[in-house]
Design a protein around this motif. Structure first.
Motif, PDB file in Angstrom:
ATOM      1  N   THR A   1     -41.904 -28.215  -3.158  1.00 60.67           N
ATOM      2  CA  THR A   1     -40.992 -28.892  -1.512  1.00 60.67           C
ATOM      3  C   THR A   1     -42.266 -30.480  -1.440  1.00 60.67           C
ATOM      4  OG1 THR A   1     -40.044 -29.239   0.722  1.00 60.67           O
ATOM      5  CG2 THR A   1     -41.500 -27.474   0.146  1.00 60.67           C
ATOM      6  N   ARG A   2     -42.887 -31.381  -0.404  1.00 65.13           N
ATOM      7  CA  ARG A   2     -42.995 -32.313   0.331  1.00 65.13           C
ATOM      8  C   ARG A   2     -42.972 -32.289   1.835  1.00 65.13           C
ATOM      9  NH1 ARG A   2     -42.454 -34.828  -4.716  1.00 65.13           N
ATOM     10  NH2 ARG A   2     -44.566 -34.677  -5.844  1.00 65.13           N
ATOM     11  N   ALA A   3     -42.023 -31.056   2.270  1.00 60.19           N
ATOM     12  CA  ALA A   3     -41.153 -31.152   3.303  1.00 60.19           C
ATOM     13  C   ALA A   3     -42.192 -30.359   4.744  1.00 60.19           C
ATOM     14  CB  ALA A   3     -39.786 -31.412   2.986  1.00 60.19           C
ATOM     15  N   CYS A   4     -42.853 -29.274   4.161  1.00 60.45           N
ATOM     16  CA  CYS A   4     -43.453 -29.187   4.485  1.00 60.45           C
ATOM     17  C   CYS A   4     -45.349 -29.380   5.264  1.00 60.45           C
ATOM     18  CB  CYS A   4     -44.502 -27.341   4.699  1.00 60.45           C
ATOM     19  SG  CYS A   4     -42.335 -27.145   4.650  1.00 60.45           S
ATOM     20  N   THR A   5     -45.779 -28.781   7.085  1.00 59.29           N
ATOM     21  CA  THR A   5     -47.206 -29.321   6.878  1.00 59.29           C
ATOM     22  C   THR A   5     -47.663 -27.931   6.584  1.00 59.29           C
ATOM     23  OG1 THR A   5     -46.231 -29.675   9.503  1.00 59.29           O
ATOM     24  CG2 THR A   5     -46.408 -31.803   8.216  1.00 59.29           C
ATOM     25  N   ASN A   6     -48.633 -28.278   7.442  1.00 57.30           N
ATOM     26  CA  ASN A   6     -50.191 -27.224   7.314  1.00 57.30           C
ATOM     27  C   ASN A   6     -49.717 -26.674   8.297  1.00 57.30           C
ATOM     28  OD1 ASN A   6     -51.771 -25.409   7.728  1.00 57.30           O
ATOM     29  ND2 ASN A   6     -53.115 -25.891   5.957  1.00 57.30           N
ATOM     30  N   VAL A   7     -49.853 -25.643   9.110  1.00 55.50           N
ATOM     31  CA  VAL A   7     -49.813 -25.001  10.985  1.00 55.50           C
ATOM     32  C   VAL A   7     -50.175 -23.642  11.100  1.00 55.50           C
ATOM     33  CG1 VAL A   7     -47.948 -24.779  12.947  1.00 55.50           C
ATOM     34  CG2 VAL A   7     -47.317 -26.550  11.766  1.00 55.50           C
ATOM     35  N   ASN A   8     -51.414 -24.023  11.382  1.00 57.45           N
ATOM     36  CA  ASN A   8     -52.068 -22.314  11.997  1.00 57.45           C
ATOM     37  C   ASN A   8     -52.476 -22.308   9.920  1.00 57.45           C
ATOM     38  OD1 ASN A   8     -52.815 -22.861  14.369  1.00 57.45           O
ATOM     39  ND2 ASN A   8     -50.700 -21.730  14.412  1.00 57.45           N
ATOM     40  N   GLY A   9     -52.898 -22.536   9.145  1.00 61.90           N
ATOM     41  CA  GLY A   9     -53.157 -22.153   7.915  1.00 61.90           C
ATOM     42  C   GLY A   9     -51.881 -21.961   7.255  1.00 61.90           C
ATOM     43  N   SER A  10     -50.880 -21.927   7.932  1.00 58.82           N
ATOM     44  CA  SER A  10     -49.003 -21.917   6.201  1.00 58.82           C
ATOM     45  C   SER A  10     -48.446 -23.012   6.375  1.00 58.82           C
ATOM     46  CB  SER A  10     -48.643 -20.955   7.363  1.00 58.82           C
ATOM     47  OG  SER A  10     -47.726 -20.059   6.727  1.00 58.82           O
ATOM     48  N   TRP A  11     -47.724 -22.741   5.307  1.00 61.39           N
ATOM     49  CA  TRP A  11     -47.082 -24.206   5.036  1.00 61.39           C
ATOM     50  C   TRP A  11     -45.760 -23.581   4.771  1.00 61.39           C
ATOM     51  CZ3 TRP A  11     -49.592 -28.900   3.729  1.00 61.39           C
ATOM     52  CH2 TRP A  11     -51.009 -28.747   3.743  1.00 61.39           C
ATOM     53  N   GLY A  12     -45.417 -22.383   5.113  1.00 60.31           N
ATOM     54  CA  GLY A  12     -44.415 -21.955   5.237  1.00 60.31           C
ATOM     55  C   GLY A  12     -43.679 -20.584   4.427  1.00 60.31           C
ATOM     56  N   THR A  13     -42.741 -20.181   4.544  1.00 57.06           N
ATOM     57  CA  THR A  13     -42.053 -19.511   3.108  1.00 57.06           C
ATOM     58  C   THR A  13     -40.709 -19.873   3.035  1.00 57.06           C
ATOM     59  OG1 THR A  13     -42.770 -18.270   5.312  1.00 57.06           O
ATOM     60  CG2 THR A  13     -41.836 -17.024   3.442  1.00 57.06           C
ATOM     61  N   ALA A  14     -40.674 -18.952   1.850  1.00 58.23           N
ATOM     62  CA  ALA A  14     -39.861 -19.450   0.679  1.00 58.23           C
ATOM     63  C   ALA A  14     -39.018 -17.569   0.089  1.00 58.23           C
ATOM     64  CB  ALA A  14     -39.759 -19.821  -0.736  1.00 58.23           C
ATOM     65  N   SER A  15     -37.479 -17.639   0.362  1.00 60.26           N
ATOM     66  CA  SER A  15     -37.145 -17.031   0.219  1.00 60.26           C
ATOM     67  C   SER A  15     -35.598 -16.647  -1.147  1.00 60.26           C
ATOM     68  CB  SER A  15     -36.301 -16.605   1.373  1.00 60.26           C
ATOM     69  OG  SER A  15     -35.698 -14.874   0.949  1.00 60.26           O
ATOM     70  N   LEU A  16     -35.278 -15.861  -1.927  1.00 63.22           N
ATOM     71  CA  LEU A  16     -34.878 -16.441  -3.092  1.00 63.22           C
ATOM     72  C   LEU A  16     -34.204 -14.578  -2.856  1.00 63.22           C
ATOM     73  CD1 LEU A  16     -34.585 -16.655  -5.861  1.00 63.22           C
ATOM     74  CD2 LEU A  16     -35.335 -15.441  -6.618  1.00 63.22           C
ATOM     75  N   LEU A  17     -33.116 -15.313  -2.850  1.00 59.16           N
ATOM     76  CA  LEU A  17     -31.383 -14.697  -2.208  1.00 59.16           C
ATOM     77  C   LEU A  17     -30.593 -14.546  -3.276  1.00 59.16           C
ATOM     78  CD1 LEU A  17     -31.878 -16.641   0.473  1.00 59.16           C
ATOM     79  CD2 LEU A  17     -30.084 -15.296   1.478  1.00 59.16           C
ATOM     80  N   ASN A  18     -30.212 -13.169  -3.305  1.00 61.15           N
ATOM     81  CA  ASN A  18     -28.595 -12.661  -4.609  1.00 61.15           C
ATOM     82  C   ASN A  18     -27.556 -13.224  -3.974  1.00 61.15           C
ATOM     83  OD1 ASN A  18     -28.289 -10.695  -3.550  1.00 61.15           O
ATOM     84  ND2 ASN A  18     -29.535  -9.488  -5.023  1.00 61.15           N
ATOM     85  N   SER A  19     -26.693 -12.405  -4.701  1.00 56.37           N
ATOM     86  CA  SER A  19     -25.158 -13.235  -4.727  1.00 56.37           C
ATOM     87  C   SER A  19     -24.876 -12.130  -3.431  1.00 56.37           C
ATOM     88  CB  SER A  19     -23.963 -13.397  -5.456  1.00 56.37           C
ATOM     89  OG  SER A  19     -24.158 -11.652  -6.034  1.00 56.37           O
ATOM     90  N   ARG A  20     -25.237 -11.500  -3.022  1.00 52.69           N
ATOM     91  CA  ARG A  20     -25.091  -9.874  -2.573  1.00 52.69           C
ATOM     92  C   ARG A  20     -25.529 -10.226  -0.745  1.00 52.69           C
ATOM     93  NH1 ARG A  20     -25.775  -8.052  -6.841  1.00 52.69           N
ATOM     94  NH2 ARG A  20     -27.426  -6.504  -6.101  1.00 52.69           N
ATOM     95  N   GLN A  21     -26.868 -11.125  -1.031  1.00 54.95           N
ATOM     96  CA  GLN A  21     -27.439 -11.399   0.653  1.00 54.95           C
ATOM     97  C   GLN A  21     -27.401 -12.577   0.995  1.00 54.95           C
ATOM     98  OE1 GLN A  21     -31.528 -11.725  -2.141  1.00 54.95           O
ATOM     99  NE2 GLN A  21     -31.680  -9.228  -0.853  1.00 54.95           N
TER     100      GLN A  21
END
Length: 179
Positions: free
Chosen positions: A48-68
């Motif tokens: 992605t190009r959408a996130c900005t660095n806030v306090n040393g973190s860019w963000g988090t990505a999550s991988l969800l299966n069909s039951r989540q």
């Protein structure tokens, strides 16, 4: 009258062709998402190009299966990268349909996208019997040891062939050239 119907059909054909060219030039409709998800074997990656660095973190990505159902239930990975591009990856993902969600460190959602992980095809390996003495290369057979009589007989055949060839070529070249 005949010419006018010809021009009418030609005009309709030209109109249809120009309309088709506009549709082709427009290209396929893409989902407006701020993320790009790809798979290679059992690895899923997101950029992605959408996130900005806030306090040393860019963000988090999550991988969800069909039951989540929500972000916190998936396999979460921190984004890494630069101001130009941030990315995350999951390895050893089994075959199936997944949803990738990226939430930037400022709390905004960069995007959501589904991805299908295909089962990896692994070849079946089975053991085969190998020769006990290996491959016997050289003149003649590959797996049987021949005796002296067989070798002498083969040598006589080869010698006879060489002698017959020499005799034929000598006889052919000794005759004068005739027209």
């Amino acid at each position: 009258m005949r010419n006018s119907s010809l021009f009418l059909r030609s005009g309709l054909t030209v109109a249809a062709a120009s309309a088709l060219s506009f549709l082709v030039a427009a290209g396929p409709a893409e989902a407006q998402s701020g993320i790009s998800v790809s798979t290679t074997g059992s690895t899923v990656s997101v950029t992605t190009r959408a996130c900005t660095n806030v306090n040393g973190s860019w963000g988090t990505a999550s991988l969800l299966n069909s039951r989540q159902a929500n972000f916190s239930q998936g396999r979460q990975v921190s984004l890494s990268g630069t101001t130009a591009l941030q990315s995350a990856a999951w390895s050893n993902v089994s075959a199936g349909t997944y949803t990738v969600i990226v939430i930037c460190s400022d709390g905004t959602t960069a995007g959501t996208q589904s991805v299908i992980v295909s089962p990896s095809v692994r070849p079946t390996i089975s053991a085969t019997a190998s020769p006990s003495r290996g491959v016997m290369g050289g003149v003649g057979g590959g797996s049987q040891d021949y005796g002296t009589l067989t070798l002498v007989g083969g040598g006589l055949l080869v010698g006879t062939g060489v002698a017959a060839t020499a005799w034929y070529l000598r006889r052919r070249t000794s005759k004068p050239y005739r027209l």
